[in-house]
Design a protein around this motif. Structure first.
Motif, PDB file in Angstrom:
ATOM      1  N   TYR A  22       0.200  -1.319   0.261  1.00 24.31           N
ATOM      2  CA  TYR A  22       0.177   0.227  -0.366  1.00 24.31           C
ATOM      3  C   TYR A  22       1.077   1.340   0.052  1.00 24.31           C
ATOM      4  N   LYS A  25      -2.376   7.348  -1.559  1.00 20.76           N
ATOM      5  CA  LYS A  25      -3.926   7.324  -0.661  1.00 20.76           C
ATOM      6  C   LYS A  25      -4.821   8.250  -1.997  1.00 20.76           C
ATOM      7  N   SER A 159      -2.498  -0.064   6.970  1.00 22.07           N
ATOM      8  CA  SER A 159      -2.148  -1.296   7.073  1.00 22.07           C
ATOM      9  C   SER A 159      -2.495  -1.452   8.278  1.00 22.07           C
ATOM     10  N   THR A 213       2.613   8.859   6.105  1.00 29.55           N
ATOM     11  CA  THR A 213       1.410   9.463   5.587  1.00 29.55           C
ATOM     12  C   THR A 213       1.672  10.516   4.623  1.00 29.55           C
TER      13      THR A 213
HETATM   14  C1  LIG Z   1       5.297   1.193   3.400  1.00 26.16           C
HETATM   15  C2  LIG Z   1       3.752   0.447   4.173  1.00 26.16           C
HETATM   16  O1  LIG Z   1       4.241   0.214   5.221  1.00 26.16           O
HETATM   17  C3  LIG Z   1       2.938   1.056   4.215  1.00 26.16           C
HETATM   18  C4  LIG Z   1       2.102   1.535   5.250  1.00 26.16           C
HETATM   19  O2  LIG Z   1       2.107   2.535   5.455  1.00 26.16           O
HETATM   20  P1  LIG Z   1       0.702   3.505   6.973  1.00 26.16           P
HETATM   21  O3  LIG Z   1      -1.041   2.188   6.606  1.00 26.16           O
HETATM   22  O4  LIG Z   1       1.750   3.184   8.020  1.00 26.16           O
HETATM   23  O5  LIG Z   1       0.035   4.175   6.539  1.00 26.16           O
HETATM   24  P2  LIG Z   1      -0.897   5.814   6.670  1.00 26.16           P
HETATM   25  O6  LIG Z   1      -2.532   4.666   6.434  1.00 26.16           O
HETATM   26  O7  LIG Z   1      -0.942   6.633   6.432  1.00 26.16           O
HETATM   27  O8  LIG Z   1      -1.084   4.965   8.184  1.00 26.16           O
HETATM   28  C5  LIG Z   1       3.022  -1.006   2.664  1.00 26.16           C
HETATM   29  C6  LIG Z   1       2.393  -1.328   3.508  1.00 26.16           C
HETATM   30  O9  LIG Z   1       2.251  -1.881   4.495  1.00 26.16           O
HETATM   31  O10 LIG Z   1       1.072  -2.100   2.553  1.00 26.16           O
END
Ligand SMILES: C[C@@](O)(CCOP(=O)(O)OP(=O)(O)O)CC(=O)O
Ligand SMILES: Nc1ncnc2c1ncn2[C@@H]1O[C@H](COP(=O)(O)OP(=O)(O)OP(=O)(O)O)[C@@H](O)[C@H]1O
Length: 391
Positions: A22, A25, A159, A213
């Protein structure tokens, strides 16, 4: 007489490490992603958040959160969104059954402990918000399914929605503007493929430079490459990964995991100004995995990196010695190997410069495996009179 009882419930929740990432956004307010993602939930025997949620008319007037003994600000939009959504569900229950105590209107007191460093890229926000939402849902006795709760946890941290399940979990990005279909679903339980192992090389336990974020928002705003990733690369990887998991096909699982991590970090480099999460120690970990795979003549180990330099290396139990044993040959002096059966291998196969960089830069290792989702516990962090208990 006024009800002064302290109501409470506790849970533990796991960390998850994505194999399809992920990163982006489409709606920052609702935390709706630009792409679906897929993760492996890690065992709570090694990494976990433990959270107790309590409410009482004797608390307040504000809601509070104590994390590892220090008070946290709960006024942020993300925590507020979780509290609000859970209270709305509780209010609906109370409205349909007048005999239920009126908990939705009482101040909340949350006490939480992470047994790993917070904000070091070890997915603390994922376990943290999953535990927060699960604990309050338990307190409110909500009949909601993990998928329904994942819609709420997503608003705390994207996540986190994947940590409501054990095993292999997809976060389907959804299409609705209100985010109602942007939720986590189980791809397969841990019992389907229980031999999956993860070796974490902790390169830095410090707080990271660019938060996920803000980093992912700059990527969406500036990276042309990310458009190709969202439209073409990720949909292909989601499909291949689901099939690999169904078939327990490690070679495909490993290949997609590594290509995915590389694709995510390529879009970070394509962000302007560029974001670098991997460092020279991370690159040495990639080299070591490549050398281990070359020696085996096939993919038996797969690296992945989140928004920080720590390496997570997936492998199957039968290859413990060939993968973890080879790394133990390099890092056997460090903390983290105790109590785990891993036979040291010679390090001849691994590039000498990579060996040195790993020795210089890795501070500890964590050996863990695929594991279960949140587990309700009677072990409470809040006493019957509402005081935090230090463990
Ligand atoms: C690189 C990652 O770990 C990014 C995780 O991002 P977050 O879930 O910490 O972000 P927010 O939604 O802004 O709180 C990839 C993943 O876990 O899919
Ligand atoms: N147990 C917890 N309960 C509630 N909130 C938590 C908990 N643990 C962490 N958090 C929240 O998560 C934040 C850390 O999230 P951040 O995304 O910066 O780091 P990370 O989760 O370690 O990294 P990443 O998600 O990028 O892998 C903390 O500042 C806190 O707000």
């Amino acid at each position: 007489m006024a009800d002064t009882k302290v109501y409470q419930a506790s849970t533990t929740a796991p960390v998850n490490i994505a194999v399809v990432k992920y990163w982006g956004k489409r709606d920052p307010k609702l935390n709706l992603p630009t792409n679906s993602s897929l993760s492996v939930t890690l065992s709570q025997s090694d990494l976990r958040t433990h959270t107790t949620a309590a409410c009482s008319s004797t608390f307040g007037p504000e809601d509070t959160l104590l994390l590892n003994s220090s008070p946290q600000d709960v006024s942020g939009a993300r925590t507020q969104a979780c509290f609000r959504e859970l209270r709305t569900l509780r209010s609906a229950l109370e409205a349909s059954n007048a005999s239920l105590p009126k908990l939705a209107s009482l101040p909340l007191r949350i006490v939480s402990e992470n047994n790993f460093p917070t904000a070091a890229g070890l997915a603390s926000s994922a376990a943290g918000f999953a535990a927060l939402v699960r604990a309050i849902a338990n307190l409110y006795e909500l009949p909601s399914s993990p998928t329904e709760l994942s819609r709420i946890a997503r608003q705390g941290s994207g996540s986190a929605c994947r940590s409501l399940f054990g095993g292999y979990v997809a976060w389907e990005m959804g299409a609705n503007e209100d985010g109602s279909d942007s939720v986590a679903v189980e791809v397969a339980p841990a019992s389907h493929w229980p031999t999956m192992r993860a070796l974490i090389l902790v390169v830095s336990a410090e707080k990271k430079g660019v938060s996920s974020t803000s980093g992912m928002q700059i990527t969406v705003a500036t990276s042309e490459l990310s458009k190709h990733r969202f439209a073409v690369v990720v949909p292909k990887h989601m499909e291949a990964m689901k099939k690999a998991i169904q078939e327990k096909d490690f070679e495909t699982f490993g290949k997609v995991t590594m290509v995915e991590s590389n694709s995510f970090h390529a879009t970070c480099l394509d962000t302007f100004p560029p974001i670098f999460y991997m460092n020279d120690v991370s690159k040495a970990a990639i080299r070591a995995v490549e050398d281990i795979n070359t020696r085996a003549g096939k993919i038996i180990a797969a690296y992945t990196f989140d928004a920080g330099p720590n390496a997570v290396i997936y492998y199957e139990e039968e290859n413990t010695d060939a993968v973890a044993g080879a790394v133990k040959g390099v890092l056997g002096e460090l903390d983290g190997w105790e109590g785990k059966e891993v036979k040291v291998q010679d390090t001849k196969a691994i590039d000498a410069k990579a060996v040195q960089a790993l020795k210089d830069g890795v501070s500890r290792v964590i050996l863990t495996s695929v594991g279960e989702g949140p587990i309700r516990t009677q072990d409470s962090l809040i006493s019957t009179i509402g005081e935090p208990i230090r463990k």
